[in-house]
Each structure stands twice: as C-alpha cells, then as structure tokens.
Design an enzyme around this catalytic site. Structure first.
Site, PDB file in Angstrom:
ATOM      1  N   LYS A  53       0.832  -1.209   0.000  1.00 54.58           N
ATOM      2  CA  LYS A  53       0.000   0.000   0.000  1.00 54.58           C
ATOM      3  C   LYS A  53       0.864   1.256   0.000  1.00 54.58           C
ATOM      4  O   LYS A  53       0.582   2.208  -0.735  1.00 54.58           O
ATOM      5  CB  LYS A  53      -0.933  -0.010   1.229  1.00 54.58           C
ATOM      6  CG  LYS A  53      -2.045  -1.040   1.105  1.00 54.58           C
ATOM      7  CD  LYS A  53      -2.832  -1.241   2.404  1.00 54.58           C
ATOM      8  CE  LYS A  53      -3.829  -2.380   2.227  1.00 54.58           C
ATOM      9  NZ  LYS A  53      -4.549  -2.715   3.469  1.00 54.58           N
ATOM     10  N   GLN A  97      -4.461  -1.530   9.550  1.00 56.22           N
ATOM     11  CA  GLN A  97      -4.324  -2.806   8.858  1.00 56.22           C
ATOM     12  C   GLN A  97      -4.951  -3.919   9.700  1.00 56.22           C
ATOM     13  O   GLN A  97      -4.646  -4.062  10.885  1.00 56.22           O
ATOM     14  CB  GLN A  97      -2.833  -3.093   8.592  1.00 56.22           C
ATOM     15  CG  GLN A  97      -2.574  -4.377   7.826  1.00 56.22           C
ATOM     16  CD  GLN A  97      -3.192  -4.359   6.420  1.00 56.22           C
ATOM     17  OE1 GLN A  97      -3.102  -3.383   5.694  1.00 56.22           O
ATOM     18  NE2 GLN A  97      -3.847  -5.462   6.060  1.00 56.22           N
ATOM     19  N   ASP A 120     -10.871   3.211   4.284  1.00 60.95           N
ATOM     20  CA  ASP A 120     -11.116   1.764   4.175  1.00 60.95           C
ATOM     21  C   ASP A 120     -12.615   1.459   4.236  1.00 60.95           C
ATOM     22  O   ASP A 120     -13.034   0.347   3.898  1.00 60.95           O
ATOM     23  CB  ASP A 120     -10.400   1.024   5.311  1.00 60.95           C
ATOM     24  CG  ASP A 120      -9.319   0.080   4.811  1.00 60.95           C
ATOM     25  OD1 ASP A 120      -9.217  -0.099   3.587  1.00 60.95           O
ATOM     26  OD2 ASP A 120      -8.587  -0.475   5.655  1.00 60.95           O
TER      27      ASP A 120
END
Ligand code: NAP
Length: 286
Positions: A53, A97, A120
């Site tokens: 990422k 994450q 997200d």
C-alpha cells in the site's frame, strides 16, 4: 469457449494513471494527498500488505505515513494516535491494517477514525451507509470488484448474484453494494447447506471464503461471470484463489485470476478513496 480472463493488474494500472493525474492537480494546487497506515503487531502478511500500500501511494504521488505499534501497545496509545491523525491536515485517509491482534477492541479503534478520513470504509457510519447507498467511502475490495465488472460493461441490474463469504470487510458490503445496483443477491457462508444449489443459479458468482478450490466447475452455471476474491497460499508458496481456475474458466464467460485479479484493484481503490478525500478537503478550503 473458455472465459475471458479479466486482467485486474492491467485495469489497476490504467485506473492508477487517472488517480495520479488527480494527485498531480492537487499537488499543483498546494495539497498533497496523505494516507496514514497503522500497523499493530508483526503479522508477516499484514506487513507485506502495508508495504504494498505504501509503495502504491509513492507510485501515484500520495504521501504515506506508516505508524507501527508492538502487540503490547496499550489500546489508548493507538486511540490517541488516531485522534492526532484525525486532526492532522496533511492526512486525508487513515487505515488500520487488519486483522488486529485479538485483545484489541476492533470496533472502538475503527470508529475512532474520523468518518471523512475513513478510506477503508469500516467506520460504523460507512457500514451503515451501505444500507442506504450513501457511504462516505465504499470499502476497497468490493469497490474494486465493482470497478472490474464495470470495466467489462457487465450490468448487474436484474442479475442473480451469489456472494460466497459473509465477512464484514468483503462479503456483506459486496452484497449490499450490488443490491444497491438492483442485482438479486444471495449471500452464502460456512453454514450454508449444499453451497452448489445456490452457486449454480448465479449469473455473477463472487467468491470470498478463503478456501482453495471451493468452487468447482459443476457448481457454476454455463456462461456465468466468476470473480475470485480469495487469496490462499499453498505450502509451496504459490498463491491461489477459492475457484478451480482452470476448470471453471472452461465454463464461465468471464473469470478473474489469482493473483492479478481483484487484489491489485483493492489497493487501487484505496488510492482512489484517498485522492477523493483530499479533493473534498481541497474543496472545503475554498
Ligand atoms: P473471513 O473473514 O475469514 O470470512 C470468510 C467468509 O467465508 C465467512 O463468511 C465464512 O463463513 C465463509 N466461508 C468459509 N468457508 C466457507 C465454505 N466452505 N463455504 C461457504 N462459505 C465459507 O475472510 P475475508 O476477510 O472475507 O476474506 C475472504 C478471502 O478473501 C480470503 O482468502 C482473503 O485473503 C481474501 N481477501 C482478498 C482481498 C483482495 O484484495 N483480493 C481482500 C480481502 C480479502 P462464516 O461467516 O459462516 O464463518
């Protein structure tokens, strides 16, 4: 005739060019999009995803800030850090994450992220927005699948879509996003009895279970569109999806490979959400 293999890597490269152009315009206007990534613990797969990422950010010109915490970090320290990032004008997207080590309160941590920086799409507000069709940001993996379908002009309206997998990050949001686009959606999970009786009805079959070779050719309708979200690492190190790719491609009309299908699009849509967020911040400055 064998299915058309949808090249997610190529599509991701094209879409990233668009995001790079938008990033360049923002930078010209004095605002570089910024993504903060929070990694807790030392899960090697998570570390690899995070590396991927932050590299993808660099490739399109997005600033990325990686904050790493050990597994023993007090939860309050992580919450405090998220609050600092919420207030940081250089940061337009924040992601934690997953998975988090199990002793952390996942909901509390995800909901600490400011809604307007929740790139997200896992904040409860965004999750709720999936029901009514007005998320601040769609979650990246289902968003990537949607973009893959659009790239092949596959209209989901009125189609029978079967989603195998009902997780909060893939299966459920995927089903809700397609329902919003007028698909007739069925969600299957580990306790579904006789999975095949559902999958054979699918015009579009989306599989996100994390079980290699779960979907065999006899479970797929002729000419179905098959999207394989699963990522499974074999003992010899190879990555495969949840679908028997070679068998099913003889029967389907479209199929995504693993690797090189959904995966590159997930990271790409994260970049897209971050650029979108920065554009919204830029608009507020004027
Ligand atoms: P997860 O949280 O483990 O959820 C798996 C889902 O699949 C659950 O709903 C589970 O049912 C269901 N399931 C498990 N075995 C099944 C079976 N035999 N038949 C039908 N359903 C079954 O996983 P996830 O985070 O959603 O991820 C799913 C897969 O996608 C994994 O391989 C993951 O690595 C991959 N993934 C890929 C990307 C990408 O970018 N390509 C992104 C995210 C995830 P229950 O709910 O009943 O347990």
């Amino acid at each position: 005739m064998a299915a058309k293999v949808i090249d997610g890597k190529a599509l991701a490269a094209t879409v990233r060019q668009e995001f790079k152009r938008r990033t360049d315009s923002l930078i010209e206007a004095g605002l570089r999009p910024g993504l903060a990534v929070i990694l807790v613990g030392d899960n090697p797969a998570s570390r690899a995803y995070v590396r991927n990422k932050t590299k993808a950010c660099a490739d399109v010109g997005i600033y990325s800030l990686l904050s790493e915490f050990t597994v023993n970090t007090p939860q309050d320290d992580i919450l405090r850090h998220i609050h600092q990032l919420n207030a940081d004008p250089a940061i337009h997207g924040i992601l934690v994450q997953l998975p988090l080590p199990p002793h952390f309160d996942l909901r509390l941590i995800l909901d600490a992220i400011a809604q307007e920086k929740d790139v997200d799409g896992f904040h409860l507000y965004n999750v709720g927005g999936l029901i009514s069709g007005n998320t601040v940001f769609p979650p990246c993996t289902p968003y990537g699948v949607q973009r893959l379908l659009e790239s092949e002009n596959i209209d989901v309206a009125g189609q029978n879509v079967v989603v195998v997998g009902a997780s909060n990050i893939v299966g459920k949001p995927m089903a809700l996003m397609l329902l919003q686009r007028d698909a007739t959606v069925c969600i299957c999970h580990a306790k579904t009895r006789d999975l095949a009786q559902f999958t054979v009805l699918a015009d579009i079959l989306i599989v996100a279970a994390g079980k290699p070779n779960l979907i065999l050719p006899e479970m797929v309708k002729t000419s179905a569109v098959v999207i394989d979200v699963g990522i499974n690492r074999l003992p010899d190190g190879r990555l495969i999806g949840d679908v028997d790719f070679e068998g099913v491609r003889q029967k389907a009309s479209y199929i995504t490979p693993v690797p090189g299908g959904v995966g590159p699009m997930t990271v790409t849509m994260l970049l897209g959400n971050t650029v979108e967020s920065a554009e919204r911040f830029a608009a507020l400055r004027h």
